[in-house]
Design a protein around this motif. Sequence first.
Motif, short mmCIF file in Angstrom:
data_model
loop_
_atom_site.label_atom_id
_atom_site.label_comp_id
_atom_site.label_asym_id
_atom_site.label_seq_id
_atom_site.Cartn_x
_atom_site.Cartn_y
_atom_site.Cartn_z
N LEU A 7 4.40 -10.68 3.38
CA LEU A 7 3.56 -10.81 4.58
C LEU A 7 3.95 -9.77 5.63
O LEU A 7 3.10 -9.06 6.18
N PHE A 8 5.24 -9.66 5.91
CA PHE A 8 5.69 -8.73 6.93
C PHE A 8 5.59 -7.28 6.48
O PHE A 8 5.44 -6.39 7.31
N ASP A 9 5.66 -7.06 5.17
CA ASP A 9 5.44 -5.72 4.67
C ASP A 9 4.01 -5.27 4.99
O ASP A 9 3.79 -4.13 5.41
N GLY A 10 3.06 -6.18 4.82
CA GLY A 10 1.68 -5.86 5.16
C GLY A 10 1.47 -5.73 6.65
O GLY A 10 0.76 -4.83 7.12
N TRP A 11 2.09 -6.59 7.43
CA TRP A 11 1.96 -6.57 8.89
C TRP A 11 2.51 -5.26 9.46
O TRP A 11 1.86 -4.60 10.27
N LYS A 17 -4.96 -18.50 7.77
CA LYS A 17 -5.50 -18.61 6.41
C LYS A 17 -4.47 -19.38 5.57
O LYS A 17 -3.27 -19.35 5.83
N ILE A 18 -4.97 -20.10 4.56
CA ILE A 18 -4.09 -20.85 3.66
C ILE A 18 -4.31 -20.36 2.23
O ILE A 18 -5.43 -20.00 1.85
N ARG A 68 0.85 -9.95 1.25
CA ARG A 68 0.85 -8.66 1.95
C ARG A 68 -0.51 -8.42 2.61
O ARG A 68 -0.59 -7.96 3.75
N SER A 69 -1.59 -8.77 1.90
CA SER A 69 -2.91 -8.60 2.50
C SER A 69 -3.10 -9.51 3.70
O SER A 69 -3.79 -9.15 4.66
N HIS A 70 -2.47 -10.68 3.69
CA HIS A 70 -2.55 -11.56 4.85
C HIS A 70 -1.82 -10.96 6.04
O HIS A 70 -2.24 -11.15 7.20
N GLY A 71 -0.73 -10.25 5.79
CA GLY A 71 -0.06 -9.54 6.88
C GLY A 71 -0.94 -8.48 7.47
O GLY A 71 -1.02 -8.30 8.69
N GLU A 72 -1.64 -7.76 6.59
CA GLU A 72 -2.58 -6.73 7.06
C GLU A 72 -3.73 -7.37 7.82
O GLU A 72 -4.19 -6.84 8.85
N MET A 73 -4.21 -8.53 7.33
CA MET A 73 -5.31 -9.24 8.00
C MET A 73 -4.89 -9.69 9.39
O MET A 73 -5.68 -9.63 10.34
N ALA A 74 -3.65 -10.18 9.52
CA ALA A 74 -3.17 -10.61 10.83
C ALA A 74 -3.11 -9.44 11.80
O ALA A 74 -3.51 -9.55 12.96
N ALA A 75 -2.59 -8.31 11.32
CA ALA A 75 -2.52 -7.12 12.17
C ALA A 75 -3.92 -6.65 12.55
O ALA A 75 -4.17 -6.25 13.70
N ARG A 76 -4.85 -6.72 11.59
CA ARG A 76 -6.21 -6.29 11.86
C ARG A 76 -6.90 -7.20 12.87
O ARG A 76 -7.63 -6.74 13.75
N LYS A 77 -6.65 -8.51 12.77
CA LYS A 77 -7.26 -9.46 13.70
C LYS A 77 -6.77 -9.21 15.12
O LYS A 77 -7.57 -9.20 16.07
N VAL A 78 -5.47 -9.00 15.28
CA VAL A 78 -4.94 -8.70 16.62
C VAL A 78 -5.54 -7.40 17.13
O VAL A 78 -5.91 -7.28 18.31
N GLY A 79 -5.67 -6.40 16.26
CA GLY A 79 -6.26 -5.13 16.67
C GLY A 79 -7.72 -5.26 17.06
O GLY A 79 -8.21 -4.50 17.90
N ASP A 80 -8.43 -6.22 16.46
CA ASP A 80 -9.83 -6.41 16.81
C ASP A 80 -10.00 -6.82 18.27
O ASP A 80 -10.99 -6.46 18.92
#
Length: 376
Positions: free
Chosen positions: A92-96, A157-158, A179-191
């Motif tokens: 998760l953090f690798d993706g974030w 997300k679960i 990892r994709s969830h980490g990227e999704m979290a970063a993307r959501k904050v960026g939105d």
Amino acid sequence: YGHRTPVELGADARDKFRAAAGHAMLLRGGVIVAEPAAGTDELRGYSLREVARHCLRNAGVTDRGHAMEMVGRALTSSDLPFILANVANKSLFDGWEGADETWRIWCDVGSVSDFKTHHSPRLSEGDDLDQIPDKGKYKYGERTETQETYSIATYGKIEAITRHTIINDDLDALVVIPRSHGEMAARKVGDLPYAVLTANAAMGDGAALFDAAKHFNQAAAAGAPAMETMAECDRKMGTQKDLRGKRRLNIKPRYIIQPMALKGTSEVFFQSERYADSVAEATDSSLAATRRNIYSGDTFQRVYDGRLDDDSETAWYAAAEKGRRRTVTVFFLDGVQQPYMEMQAGWTVDGVEYKVRIDAGAKAMDWRGLFKNEGA
């Protein structure tokens, strides 16, 4: 073959196995591990099923029986859930951390303690100092106050790691998806902060964030970054007044925020020391590129983000230096600027479930350090 009674390992040996097994899974899944634990290399060839079997042996629990039974037993009676949670969390953090997000370049960061609507006062600048004659009296200064309201929300997300995942040795479910969830979290904050710019919602005074008549922060002449449009941006931001309208603030634009569609032509302009002009003041007869571009070089930090293309491929923005002028602030619950993962034994699935969430919000806190040009 004779029956072998499982031997439970000591806590230290189990800790070492958990670390090595987790690192081996991460490496198999393509995640970089800076300092793999001792024994990681020996375990890199192990399938998830084999790791489950070893976890049972380490716990002193039988590893016999059908594979589905064995894995189910490992998920409830051994260190396997701990290893899976650790691997998923690191993925998760690798993706974030690997997400390329641009908002941190120009936004401020704030913290809130709950999900209530918060109110932030915006004080006017103080009066200028008075000249005090000999034995004269000092006067109290006056200030005007308005406020902005903001709040945060939870995004999450679960997912599940099932017995089928382990038996099929499906590392995607264990590494790639978290990892994709980490990227999704970063993307959501960026939105969030870019949505503030494009939504152009009302500020505390009732006027839209970008309002030419009331906030004086929108271009009169639409156009891409160029000498004339940058000069207008520079002038309008620099001549903004305090809330009481008594004095100019000399705010300087620092960041030029643009859609990806403008990157090519914009960089040509900002990286050109001189520019072409067709007016009579040009110094040579052919009216070539002889006039100096005062906005070239590192005068402004340029920020390009594809989110802006979804709203407009021509509109661009300017923002003042973060930390010195309030522009857009991204807020996090208790200042935690990372996603959080929780894991529990599955109820609706045979396995374990994990939940990823992040609590964040964004708000324009003042309009005077922001500027918009619709482009052309």
